[in-house]
Design a protein around this motif. Structure first.
Motif, short mmCIF file in Angstrom:
data_model
loop_
_atom_site.label_atom_id
_atom_site.label_comp_id
_atom_site.label_asym_id
_atom_site.label_seq_id
_atom_site.Cartn_x
_atom_site.Cartn_y
_atom_site.Cartn_z
N GLN A 181 -0.83 41.17 2.65
CA GLN A 181 -1.54 42.25 1.96
C GLN A 181 -0.51 43.15 1.30
OE1 GLN A 181 -3.81 44.25 4.95
NE2 GLN A 181 -5.48 42.77 4.89
N ASN A 183 0.27 46.98 0.17
CA ASN A 183 -0.11 48.36 0.45
C ASN A 183 -0.37 49.05 -0.90
OD1 ASN A 183 -0.41 50.99 1.29
ND2 ASN A 183 1.33 50.92 2.69
N ASN A 186 2.23 52.44 -1.64
CA ASN A 186 3.64 52.28 -2.04
C ASN A 186 3.93 50.88 -2.58
OD1 ASN A 186 3.53 50.80 0.29
ND2 ASN A 186 4.99 52.07 1.43
N THR A 187 2.94 50.06 -2.80
CA THR A 187 3.04 48.69 -3.35
C THR A 187 4.07 47.83 -2.63
OG1 THR A 187 4.64 49.28 -5.06
CG2 THR A 187 2.28 49.44 -5.64
N GLN A 188 4.17 48.00 -1.34
CA GLN A 188 5.05 47.13 -0.54
C GLN A 188 4.19 46.09 0.18
OE1 GLN A 188 8.12 48.57 1.74
NE2 GLN A 188 9.14 49.44 -0.02
N ASN A 190 2.87 43.75 3.09
CA ASN A 190 2.69 43.78 4.54
C ASN A 190 2.43 42.35 5.00
OD1 ASN A 190 2.85 46.59 4.64
ND2 ASN A 190 0.66 46.82 4.28
#
Length: 199
Positions: A181, A183, A186-188, A190
């Motif tokens: 997925q 996030n 913060n477009t990191q 997961n």
């Protein structure tokens, strides 16, 4: 850079896992349609084989492999493993015969030198080197015998374990699949594993 590679790798693994899950659900649907023609029990849209558990199958497979290497694999219907068994054993036998031939050549040359002859095939090699060559050839012969015995033992163990695993009930009710997925804050990425159990 490492994060991108990890994302790509995880994406590929997740895609393969979900593709496999989709294939198994399609197979399950097909098997439910064919369940009337097959002998089996249907439980929650899943066909369970009506094959009884045979507790002697692993010991039979191990016995067959002990008598004739590869016969246990044939009993388990894993025919592709038979050439591997014979290739491993033939390789060990080949190196044993080659090292035995070398050992005899070195020993004969050494005996001729002890008798006072200098006309052997190893004229540029000292007598001490011939002794070392005999020791190495003998050691390699021993390793070749050990390799053949190990392949023989692995053949028996493989037949036994494979017969055990063929009777093991593998069900879709228990599965672990990768989870990926992003996030939104913060477009990191997961990463995770989802564990599913159906009761």
């Amino acid at each position: 850079m490492n994060s991108r590679l990890l994302n790509i790798l995880f994406f590929l693994v997740a895609t393969a896992a979900f593709a496999q899950e989709a294939d198994t659900t399609a197979v399950q649907k097909d098997s439910v349609l064919l369940s009337e023609k097959k002998s089996g029990i249907v439980v929650k849209d899943t066909v369970l084989d009506n094959k009884p558990y045979n507790p002697l199958a692993p010991s039979k497979a191990a016995f067959y492999s002990a008598v004739v290497p590869g016969l246990g694999q044939a009993y388990n219907k894993r025919y592709w493993k038979i050439p591997i068994v014979y290739a491993g054993m033939a390789t060990g036998v080949y190196f044993y015969l080659k090292n035995d031939d070398d050992y005899n050549r070195f020993r004969d040359a050494y005996k001729r030198r002890l008798a006072g002859f200098e006309d052997d095939e190893f004229q540029g090699i000292s007598t001490n080197r011939l002794i070392d060559a005999q020791r190495n050839a003998k050691k390699n012969k021993d390793y070749s015998v050990i390799a053949v015995v190990l392949v023989y033992m692995l053949n028996i163990i493989d037949a036994n374990v494979d017969a055990h695993l063929q009777q093991y009930n593998v069900s879709e009710d228990l599965s672990v699949s990768p989870n990926f997925q992003v996030n939104p804050i913060n477009t990191q990425a997961n990463y995770g594993l989802s564990f599913r159990i159906k009761l």
